[in-house]
Design an enzyme around this catalytic site. Structure first.
Site, PDB file in Angstrom:
ATOM      1  N   ASP A   1       0.855  -1.185   0.000  1.00 26.58           N
ATOM      2  CA  ASP A   1       0.000   0.000   0.000  1.00 26.58           C
ATOM      3  C   ASP A   1       0.892   1.237   0.000  1.00 26.58           C
ATOM      4  OD1 ASP A   1      -1.781   2.109   0.620  1.00 26.58           O
ATOM      5  OD2 ASP A   1      -3.090   0.752   1.722  1.00 26.58           O
TER       6      ASP A   1
ATOM      7  N   LYS B   1      -0.689   9.887   1.379  1.00 24.65           N
ATOM      8  CA  LYS B   1      -0.774  11.113   2.164  1.00 24.65           C
ATOM      9  C   LYS B   1       0.403  11.220   3.133  1.00 24.65           C
ATOM     10  CE  LYS B   1      -5.812  11.383   1.850  1.00 24.65           C
ATOM     11  NZ  LYS B   1      -7.098  11.439   2.590  1.00 24.65           N
TER      12      LYS B   1
ATOM     13  N   ASP C   1       4.317  -0.513  -8.573  1.00 28.77           N
ATOM     14  CA  ASP C   1       3.949   0.212  -9.794  1.00 28.77           C
ATOM     15  C   ASP C   1       3.830   1.700  -9.506  1.00 28.77           C
ATOM     16  OD1 ASP C   1       1.546  -0.361  -8.190  1.00 28.77           O
ATOM     17  OD2 ASP C   1       0.530   0.746  -9.781  1.00 28.77           O
TER      18      ASP C   1
ATOM     19  N   GLU D   1       0.103 -11.100  -8.756  1.00 29.70           N
ATOM     20  CA  GLU D   1      -1.184 -10.823  -9.401  1.00 29.70           C
ATOM     21  C   GLU D   1      -1.280  -9.356  -9.803  1.00 29.70           C
ATOM     22  OE1 GLU D   1      -1.960 -14.053  -6.226  1.00 29.70           O
ATOM     23  OE2 GLU D   1      -0.855 -12.169  -6.351  1.00 29.70           O
ATOM     24  N   TYR D   2      -0.894  -8.463  -8.886  1.00 28.62           N
ATOM     25  CA  TYR D   2      -0.960  -7.030  -9.168  1.00 28.62           C
ATOM     26  C   TYR D   2      -0.014  -6.657 -10.312  1.00 28.62           C
ATOM     27  CZ  TYR D   2      -3.818  -5.840  -5.084  1.00 28.62           C
ATOM     28  OH  TYR D   2      -4.845  -5.723  -4.190  1.00 28.62           O
TER      29      TYR D   2
END
Length: 221
Positions: A118, A122, A154, A197-198
């Protein structure tokens, strides 16, 4: 991201205690007992549905792998996929990767993988990024001297942040790729890459994949 509950997850986990660990701290210093034979130990934090680590375990039977995932339904999906493969060098752990130093003894881990974490974009959430200095300190606590961390994303901003965070921490860069798949194509097979997978999803859209490999310094120096 909301994870859809899988009603079969609890039963599958309960039926396969030989493949999944629910109390990681209880195995601190004794992870090799979970495997058929003692071999170098590599750990993925945030393993998702397991495609990467299953691929690594199949490609490298000479290495023992541990995949840590917080979401029960997601980890159950990884377990379900791995069971038919009968991989005796792969273990799953249902736990939060924050606090990895409580799961492994100093020097117990040879290499860590951080795949598509993740990005927490911010600024006020900086401390939640898995490449923030407190996380790097916990990785340093469990990695052997000269142990490595491989990081893929990515997200350009997370990549740049991680590059600065890791170098500021004193980690030694051994690989920096701004377009991993292009670099692999140009390497004539010399660069290994098991996709997540991502990764498949993002690269199919034409997005570049970034990879960093860093090495922990020898603590005795």
């Amino acid at each position: 991201m909301r994870v859809r509950n899988k009603p079969w997850a609890d039963d599958l986990i309960a039926e396969n205690p030989e493949a999944i660990v629910l109390d990681a701290a209880a195995h601190r210093g004794h992870w090799q007992d979970r495997f058929k034979q003692q071999q170098p130990l590599q750990v993925e934090i945030g393993t998702g549905k397991g495609q990467f680590l299953i691929g690594m375990a199949k490609a490298h039977p000479e290495i023992n792998f541990v995949g840590i995932e917080l979401q029960k339904s997601v980890l159950a999906a990884a377990l379900k996929t791995s069971l038919p493969e009968a991989l005796d060098n792969l273990q799953w752990v249902l736990a939060d990767g924050d606090g990895v130093e409580t799961f492994f003894e100093p020097g117990e881990v040879d290499q860590l993988y951080l795949n598509f974490s993740d990005p927490w974009p911010k600024t006020r959430h900086e401390k939640r990024r898995l490449t923030y200095k407190t996380f790097l300190a916990s990785y340093q606590a469990v990695l052997r001297d000269n142990g490595k961390i491989q990081f893929k994303t990515d997200n350009r901003h997370l990549f740049e942040y991680s590059l600065m965070s890791m170098t500021a921490f004193g980690l030694q860069l051994t690989e920096v790729s701004l377009d991993l798949h292009a670099d692999i194509a140009a390497s004539d097979g010399k660069l290994e890459n098991i996709e997540t997978e991502y990764e498949q999803k993002f690269s199919a859209k034409g997005q570049p994949i970034y990879r960093l490999v860093v090495e922990m310094p020898d603590k005795a120096k």
